[in-house]
Design a protein around this motif. Structure first.
Motif, PDB file in Angstrom:
ATOM      1  N   LEU A  35      24.793   8.900 -38.110  1.00 51.29           N
ATOM      2  CA  LEU A  35      25.340   7.958 -37.132  1.00 51.29           C
ATOM      3  C   LEU A  35      24.770   8.191 -35.738  1.00 51.29           C
ATOM      4  CD1 LEU A  35      29.142   8.084 -38.104  1.00 51.29           C
ATOM      5  CD2 LEU A  35      27.597   6.148 -38.471  1.00 51.29           C
ATOM      6  N   VAL A  36      24.264   9.402 -35.500  1.00 48.10           N
ATOM      7  CA  VAL A  36      23.818   9.780 -34.164  1.00 48.10           C
ATOM      8  C   VAL A  36      22.499   9.094 -33.818  1.00 48.10           C
ATOM      9  CG1 VAL A  36      23.218  11.705 -32.647  1.00 48.10           C
ATOM     10  CG2 VAL A  36      24.957  12.007 -34.423  1.00 48.10           C
ATOM     11  N   ALA A  37      22.438   8.532 -32.608  1.00 51.23           N
ATOM     12  CA  ALA A  37      21.221   7.902 -32.108  1.00 51.23           C
ATOM     13  C   ALA A  37      20.187   8.963 -31.752  1.00 51.23           C
ATOM     14  CB  ALA A  37      21.546   7.055 -30.874  1.00 51.23           C
ATOM     15  N   ASN A  38      18.924   8.577 -31.708  1.00 50.75           N
ATOM     16  CA  ASN A  38      17.868   9.499 -31.282  1.00 50.75           C
ATOM     17  C   ASN A  38      18.209  10.070 -29.907  1.00 50.75           C
ATOM     18  OD1 ASN A  38      16.504   8.890 -33.608  1.00 50.75           O
ATOM     19  ND2 ASN A  38      14.905   7.664 -32.625  1.00 50.75           N
ATOM     20  N   GLY A  39      18.077  11.387 -29.817  1.00 50.10           N
ATOM     21  CA  GLY A  39      18.393  12.059 -28.559  1.00 50.10           C
ATOM     22  C   GLY A  39      19.865  12.346 -28.361  1.00 50.10           C
ATOM     23  N   GLY A  40      20.679  12.009 -29.349  1.00 53.37           N
ATOM     24  CA  GLY A  40      22.120  12.205 -29.237  1.00 53.37           C
ATOM     25  C   GLY A  40      22.575  13.545 -29.776  1.00 53.37           C
ATOM     26  N   THR A  41      23.901  13.705 -29.864  1.00 46.29           N
ATOM     27  CA  THR A  41      24.487  14.986 -30.270  1.00 46.29           C
ATOM     28  C   THR A  41      25.513  14.787 -31.370  1.00 46.29           C
ATOM     29  OG1 THR A  41      24.199  15.916 -28.046  1.00 46.29           O
ATOM     30  CG2 THR A  41      25.791  17.008 -29.483  1.00 46.29           C
ATOM     31  N   TYR A  42      25.424  15.642 -32.377  1.00 51.16           N
ATOM     32  CA  TYR A  42      26.439  15.724 -33.428  1.00 51.16           C
ATOM     33  C   TYR A  42      27.217  17.012 -33.216  1.00 51.16           C
ATOM     34  CZ  TYR A  42      28.653  16.362 -37.953  1.00 51.16           C
ATOM     35  OH  TYR A  42      29.565  16.561 -38.951  1.00 51.16           O
ATOM     36  N   CYS A  43      28.537  16.921 -33.157  1.00 45.99           N
ATOM     37  CA  CYS A  43      29.369  18.101 -32.915  1.00 45.99           C
ATOM     38  C   CYS A  43      30.440  18.221 -33.995  1.00 45.99           C
ATOM     39  CB  CYS A  43      30.019  18.016 -31.533  1.00 45.99           C
ATOM     40  SG  CYS A  43      30.956  19.497 -31.080  1.00 45.99           S
ATOM     41  N   GLN A  44      30.511  19.395 -34.605  1.00 43.28           N
ATOM     42  CA  GLN A  44      31.493  19.688 -35.649  1.00 43.28           C
ATOM     43  C   GLN A  44      32.561  20.605 -35.086  1.00 43.28           C
ATOM     44  OE1 GLN A  44      31.428  18.565 -38.961  1.00 43.28           O
ATOM     45  NE2 GLN A  44      33.360  19.610 -39.357  1.00 43.28           N
ATOM     46  N   ILE A  45      33.825  20.213 -35.193  1.00 43.89           N
ATOM     47  CA  ILE A  45      34.900  21.102 -34.722  1.00 43.89           C
ATOM     48  C   ILE A  45      35.858  21.507 -35.831  1.00 43.89           C
ATOM     49  CG2 ILE A  45      34.815  20.387 -32.309  1.00 43.89           C
ATOM     50  CD1 ILE A  45      37.221  18.596 -32.832  1.00 43.89           C
ATOM     51  N   ALA A  46      35.897  20.762 -36.933  1.00 40.40           N
ATOM     52  CA  ALA A  46      36.786  21.130 -38.044  1.00 40.40           C
ATOM     53  C   ALA A  46      36.134  22.244 -38.847  1.00 40.40           C
ATOM     54  CB  ALA A  46      37.055  19.917 -38.924  1.00 40.40           C
ATOM     55  N   LEU A  47      36.911  23.271 -39.155  1.00 39.35           N
ATOM     56  CA  LEU A  47      36.395  24.428 -39.881  1.00 39.35           C
ATOM     57  C   LEU A  47      36.672  24.304 -41.378  1.00 39.35           C
ATOM     58  CD1 LEU A  47      37.497  27.280 -37.476  1.00 39.35           C
ATOM     59  CD2 LEU A  47      35.143  26.780 -38.137  1.00 39.35           C
ATOM     60  N   PRO A  48      35.688  24.652 -42.200  1.00 41.27           N
ATOM     61  CA  PRO A  48      35.919  24.676 -43.650  1.00 41.27           C
ATOM     62  C   PRO A  48      36.553  25.988 -44.062  1.00 41.27           C
ATOM     63  CG  PRO A  48      33.668  25.302 -43.183  1.00 41.27           C
ATOM     64  CD  PRO A  48      34.312  25.000 -41.846  1.00 41.27           C
ATOM     65  N   GLY A  49      36.784  26.135 -45.344  1.00 41.39           N
ATOM     66  CA  GLY A  49      37.221  27.424 -45.864  1.00 41.39           C
ATOM     67  C   GLY A  49      36.087  28.434 -45.765  1.00 41.39           C
ATOM     68  N   HIS A  50      36.418  29.701 -45.908  1.00 39.03           N
ATOM     69  CA  HIS A  50      35.434  30.771 -45.768  1.00 39.03           C
ATOM     70  C   HIS A  50      34.288  30.593 -46.768  1.00 39.03           C
ATOM     71  CE1 HIS A  50      33.783  34.701 -44.890  1.00 39.03           C
ATOM     72  NE2 HIS A  50      33.780  34.973 -46.193  1.00 39.03           N
ATOM     73  N   GLY A  51      33.052  30.694 -46.275  1.00 36.32           N
ATOM     74  CA  GLY A  51      31.880  30.675 -47.148  1.00 36.32           C
ATOM     75  C   GLY A  51      31.287  29.314 -47.397  1.00 36.32           C
ATOM     76  N   GLU A  52      31.967  28.239 -47.019  1.00 35.80           N
ATOM     77  CA  GLU A  52      31.413  26.902 -47.237  1.00 35.80           C
ATOM     78  C   GLU A  52      30.303  26.633 -46.230  1.00 35.80           C
ATOM     79  OE1 GLU A  52      33.992  23.586 -48.210  1.00 35.80           O
ATOM     80  OE2 GLU A  52      35.696  24.942 -48.200  1.00 35.80           O
ATOM     81  N   LYS A  53      29.248  25.940 -46.691  1.00 32.88           N
ATOM     82  CA  LYS A  53      28.073  25.707 -45.870  1.00 32.88           C
ATOM     83  C   LYS A  53      27.894  24.212 -45.588  1.00 32.88           C
ATOM     84  CE  LYS A  53      27.059  30.088 -46.332  1.00 32.88           C
ATOM     85  NZ  LYS A  53      27.273  31.047 -45.242  1.00 32.88           N
ATOM     86  N   LEU A  54      27.197  23.937 -44.483  1.00 31.80           N
ATOM     87  CA  LEU A  54      26.906  22.561 -44.087  1.00 31.80           C
ATOM     88  C   LEU A  54      25.438  22.282 -44.354  1.00 31.80           C
ATOM     89  CD1 LEU A  54      27.823  19.947 -42.638  1.00 31.80           C
ATOM     90  CD2 LEU A  54      27.228  21.049 -40.475  1.00 31.80           C
ATOM     91  N   ASN A  55      25.140  21.281 -45.208  1.00 28.47           N
ATOM     92  CA  ASN A  55      23.766  20.889 -45.496  1.00 28.47           C
ATOM     93  C   ASN A  55      23.353  19.744 -44.581  1.00 28.47           C
ATOM     94  OD1 ASN A  55      23.384  22.715 -47.698  1.00 28.47           O
ATOM     95  ND2 ASN A  55      24.579  21.340 -49.005  1.00 28.47           N
TER      96      ASN A  55
END
Length: 368
Positions: A271-291
């Protein structure tokens, strides 16, 4: 049973001898027990608050269930706390008995590490022993009638903010306010993904800074009118991949307040436009990874960020901003006796949108 109630810092006792009463968890099962206790001696740098209202956060659920790390039971969660100061340590200069004040997620910081010196005390990585960075576990948090902690982690509450709906600002509020302050300016297109306890506040803050706000929710038909009233200019689906594709590249800033691994998360980044920023604040359970699609991030010069609560200065600024713009969370208010119901709603994500417990009425009954 008594062995499971023994704590390394607080003395479990009967109600008559107790300084305060807490709602404690003695193991991973989310079952509360009434826990009368005595505080250790007030340290020179500490204050004690009589808690009026306390908020519930999903971090409490993760902690109680040992989903992030092994909790030290009995654990008393709670880091959205508003109360009246009743005791002041001999070295405390910025608070007095009778002040209305609050605690957020942080308990202590070293003031000497690089993070502290640049003002990001929430990222402190100095030696804190015997203190801890976060407010509770092993120390007791806000599921109690009183709390005792370092004055430098305490903030005064602006007069314009009410007792009952202010506590969630001390965690949820600063958690969404901080990245919006950091990355958003008036006129930006901002997408807020996940309109729950965090997301509904993010919509309000983003709108207040002058952004064009798109709220992404899994319940468009059910929530469109409601989210428009909160300040959203557009309401779109957070689960319809085809709809998300049509919005690709339209947002200068995307704040994701949920964790949903896989193709949906990839769609949120897109969804982020070129030059924009994606910010994650919700935390997953321990050990889960973001692809992530690294090619998209590199070719679009997209910043990928995380954000963790805020400093005491950030808290104070957020509270003043909230008072000025009349920004408050939408809350369900519970009595002390209904604490288990509030916790269950927080755990299941069925609250609208935050849960707050009135501790004051119970304190008046038991005198603790």
């Amino acid at each position: 049973m008594e062995s499971t109630l023994k704590h390394s810092i607080y003395q479990h006792t009967d109600i008559q001898a107790a300084d305060a009463v807490a709602k404690a968890f003695i193991d991973k099962t989310p079952t509360m027990v009434e826990y009368p206790f005595k505080f250790p001696e007030l340290k020179p740098y500490e204050v004690r608050l009589r808690i009026l209202y306390t908020g519930l956060c999903h971090s409490d659920v993760h902690t109680v269930k040992s989903e992030w790390y092994p909790a030290q039971y009995p654990v008393v969660p709670g880091h959205e706390i508003l109360g009246i100061i009743t005791h002041v340590g001999s070295e405390v200069q910025n608070f007095k008995v009778g002040d209305r004040a609050g605690f957020g997620p942080q308990r202590f910081y070293c003031e000497n590490c690089k993070a502290c010196k640049r003002g990001a005390i929430q990222l402190c990585n100095g030696n804190l022993a015997p203190e801890t960075l976060f407010l509770y576990d092993p120390y007791f948090g806000g599921y109690a009638t009183q709390i005792q902690g370092p004055a430098k982690a305490c903030v005064k509450i602006p007069e314009a903010l009410p007792n009952d709906r202010t506590p969630p600002l001390l965690c949820a509020g600063v958690t969404v306010y901080n990245p919006i302050k950091r990355y958003v300016k008036a006129g930006d297109n901002v997408g807020i993904v996940g309109i729950g306890g965090l997301g509904h506040l993010a919509v309000k803050y983003a709108k207040a800074v002058g952004a064009h706000v798109t709220a992404y929710t899994s319940k468009v038909a059910e929530k469109k009118d409601e989210l428009t009233k909160l300040g959203a200019d557009e309401v779109r689906s957070s689960v319809d991949l085809e709809d998300l594709k049509t919005g690709a590249g339209t947002q200068d800033f995307v704040l994701t307040c949920v964790y949903v691994p896989g193709t949906l998360m990839e769609a949120y980044v897109n969804l982020v436009a070129n030059g924009g920023t994606y910010c994650q604040i919700a935390l997953p359970g321990h050990g889960e990874k973001l692809n992530l699609d690294i090619g998209r991030i590199v070719m679009g010069q997209i910043q990928v960020a995380g954000s963790l609560t805020g400093s005491i200065k950030d808290l104070e600024e957020m509270l003043e901003f909230s008072a000025k713009h009349n920004i408050l969370p939408d809350c369900e208010i519970f009595e002390w006796e209904d604490f288990p119901t509030a916790f269950s709603k927080c755990e299941k994500g069925t609250a609208k949108y935050r849960c707050v417990v009135n501790c004051e009425n119970y304190t008046k009954k038991v005198g603790k």
